[in-house]
Design a protein around this motif. Structure first.
Motif, PDB file in Angstrom:
ATOM      1  N   ARG A 209       0.852  -1.192   0.000  1.00 40.10           N
ATOM      2  CA  ARG A 209       0.000   0.000   0.000  1.00 40.10           C
ATOM      3  C   ARG A 209       0.885   1.238   0.000  1.00 40.10           C
ATOM      4  NH1 ARG A 209      -2.406  -3.762   3.144  1.00 40.10           N
ATOM      5  NH2 ARG A 209      -1.092  -3.156   4.899  1.00 40.10           N
ATOM      6  N   VAL A 210       0.629   2.138  -0.940  1.00 45.02           N
ATOM      7  CA  VAL A 210       1.457   3.336  -1.091  1.00 45.02           C
ATOM      8  C   VAL A 210       0.573   4.576  -1.083  1.00 45.02           C
ATOM      9  CG1 VAL A 210       3.167   4.530  -2.500  1.00 45.02           C
ATOM     10  CG2 VAL A 210       3.095   2.025  -2.494  1.00 45.02           C
ATOM     11  N   LEU A 211       1.016   5.573  -0.344  1.00 41.90           N
ATOM     12  CA  LEU A 211       0.331   6.867  -0.346  1.00 41.90           C
ATOM     13  C   LEU A 211       1.149   7.849  -1.173  1.00 41.90           C
ATOM     14  CD1 LEU A 211      -1.966   8.655   0.883  1.00 41.90           C
ATOM     15  CD2 LEU A 211      -0.312   9.300   2.649  1.00 41.90           C
TER      16      LEU A 211
ATOM     17  N   ILE B  63      -1.228   6.699   8.341  1.00 43.75           N
ATOM     18  CA  ILE B  63      -1.585   5.815   9.454  1.00 43.75           C
ATOM     19  C   ILE B  63      -2.969   5.218   9.224  1.00 43.75           C
ATOM     20  CG2 ILE B  63      -2.103   5.719  11.916  1.00 43.75           C
ATOM     21  CD1 ILE B  63      -0.093   7.947  12.350  1.00 43.75           C
ATOM     22  N   ASP B  64      -3.905   6.081   8.870  1.00 45.94           N
ATOM     23  CA  ASP B  64      -5.299   5.649   8.718  1.00 45.94           C
ATOM     24  C   ASP B  64      -5.471   4.620   7.601  1.00 45.94           C
ATOM     25  OD1 ASP B  64      -5.877   7.417  10.735  1.00 45.94           O
ATOM     26  OD2 ASP B  64      -6.567   9.022   9.390  1.00 45.94           O
ATOM     27  N   THR B  65      -4.621   4.703   6.586  1.00 51.30           N
ATOM     28  CA  THR B  65      -4.755   3.804   5.432  1.00 51.30           C
ATOM     29  C   THR B  65      -3.750   2.658   5.461  1.00 51.30           C
ATOM     30  OG1 THR B  65      -3.293   5.226   4.113  1.00 51.30           O
ATOM     31  CG2 THR B  65      -5.672   5.637   3.964  1.00 51.30           C
ATOM     32  N   SER B  66      -2.976   2.547   6.561  1.00 53.65           N
ATOM     33  CA  SER B  66      -1.982   1.468   6.725  1.00 53.65           C
ATOM     34  C   SER B  66      -0.995   1.435   5.566  1.00 53.65           C
ATOM     35  CB  SER B  66      -2.689   0.106   6.848  1.00 53.65           C
ATOM     36  OG  SER B  66      -3.568   0.093   7.955  1.00 53.65           O
ATOM     37  N   ALA B  67      -0.514   2.613   5.177  1.00 50.53           N
ATOM     38  CA  ALA B  67       0.435   2.695   4.066  1.00 50.53           C
ATOM     39  C   ALA B  67       1.796   2.117   4.462  1.00 50.53           C
ATOM     40  CB  ALA B  67       0.593   4.148   3.620  1.00 50.53           C
TER      41      ALA B  67
ATOM     42  N   ARG C 126      -3.031   5.106  -3.072  1.00 47.43           N
ATOM     43  CA  ARG C 126      -3.970   6.179  -2.726  1.00 47.43           C
ATOM     44  C   ARG C 126      -3.290   7.512  -3.041  1.00 47.43           C
ATOM     45  NH1 ARG C 126      -7.904   3.518   0.731  1.00 47.43           N
ATOM     46  NH2 ARG C 126      -8.996   5.511   0.907  1.00 47.43           N
ATOM     47  N   VAL C 127      -3.895   8.259  -3.948  1.00 48.02           N
ATOM     48  CA  VAL C 127      -3.409   9.591  -4.292  1.00 48.02           C
ATOM     49  C   VAL C 127      -4.092  10.589  -3.373  1.00 48.02           C
ATOM     50  CG1 VAL C 127      -3.284  11.362  -6.073  1.00 48.02           C
ATOM     51  CG2 VAL C 127      -2.985   8.953  -6.691  1.00 48.02           C
ATOM     52  N   ALA C 128      -3.297  11.255  -2.527  1.00 45.07           N
ATOM     53  CA  ALA C 128      -3.859  12.175  -1.533  1.00 45.07           C
ATOM     54  C   ALA C 128      -3.572  13.620  -1.911  1.00 45.07           C
ATOM     55  CB  ALA C 128      -3.281  11.866  -0.149  1.00 45.07           C
TER      56      ALA C 128
END
Length: 295
Positions: A172-174, A254-258, A201-203
């Motif tokens: 998982r990558v942010l 943190i919230d997305t377990s990246a 996830r593109v933030a």
């Protein structure tokens, strides 16, 4: 395009943990490992010679003796530094011989002003420079390595803070996205990681819909680009609520377990050390996640 050649820079007074970390990452993807062991800036020995090549003898003995004693201490320090450099190099070679990696170990003892050039020369011919915890906490050598590899070559840098579970195959990558060229470069350099990840996830923090910047639908363009390369992408538009962007991204990680954060590195030449200090301060108190930077 994967990472086939990796550079690890370490200090002669550092532990071997950084090298072990990078060696593990190279083994994970079958990359060649280049290790550069650097020593503190050497002694400065201005020549006391006159134009005719004959040393000027002071009129009093005390100043002459004091100068000679100072020169002796400098030479002794130089000898000790060189011995430490060679010892560290031998220990690293012994460590790497026990692995199945292809590698080389080089040493450099140069002036502080030349550290960046020494690193740049090696980083030009590698795909990625990895900065481990020991180098990250070295306020003398760390910024110079970042400058030489990230700013002077355009090649990416992976910062691995203490306690991070680093991998070159993150699940998982942010991605921190703001439509700037630095962010685009970071995505391009990390494309192999992103295309193989299970989730990207593109933030975007406080994005504004504009015709020239983020577009009518912020994040949609970069999501489409990544999707064409096989990435599994979702877009998260986040409100800062007055908090710094880095804080918002860290919390979202943190919230997305990246497993990793990918972002562009910003700053002019005058802001290089400020950038490095910002990276170290950003990591302190934040989740120990690898940070993939490009500029």
């Amino acid at each position: 395009m994967g990472f086939r050649s990796v550079l690890c820079v370490t200090g002669s007074d550092h532990s071997d943990k950084d090298v072990k970390t990078v060696a593990g990452l190279c083994a994970e993807v079958g990359a060649y490992l280049s290790v550069l062991v650097m020593s503190p800036p050497p002694l400065v020995m201005p020549s006391p010679l006159l134009g005719d090549g004959i040393p000027e003898w002071p009129r009093q003995r005390a100043p002459a003796i004091a100068r000679l004693e100072k020169r002796y201490r400098q030479i002794e320090t130089f000898s000790q530094d060189m011995a430490s450099l060679e010892k560290t190099s031998r220990e690293i070679q012994k460590l790497l011989r026990a692995t199945s990696l292809c590698y080389d170990v080089d040493t450099d003892y140069c002036d502080e002003a030349d550290v960046g050039d020494a690193v740049r020369q090696r980083a030009h011919c590698t795909d990625l420079t990895i900065v481990g915890p020991a180098l990250l906490n070295d306020n003398d050598l760390g910024p110079l390595v970042i400058n030489g590899s990230l700013f002077d070559t355009g090649k990416p840098v992976l910062v691995v803070p203490k306690g991070a579970e680093a991998t070159l195959s993150p699940r998982r990558v942010l991605v921190g996205w703001d439509s700037r060229v630095e962010a685009s470069r970071a995505v391009r350099e990390a494309l192999d990681l992103l295309s193989r990840a299970e989730e990207v996830r593109v933030a975007l923090v406080d994005p504004e819909a504009t015709c020239t910047g983020n577009g009518a639908e912020p994040g949609a363009d970069i999501a489409a680009y990544l999707t064409r390369h096989g990435a599994q992408v979702s877009v998260d538009r986040l409100a800062s609520a007055g908090k710094p962007v880095a804080t918002v991204l860290a919390q979202h990680a943190i919230d997305t377990s990246a497993d990793m954060i990918v972002m562009g590195a910003y700053g002019s030449r005058r802001l290089r050390e400020r950038l490095f200090g910002g990276v170290t301060r950003w990591i302190v108190g934040k989740p120990p996640l690898p940070l993939f930077l490009a500029r």
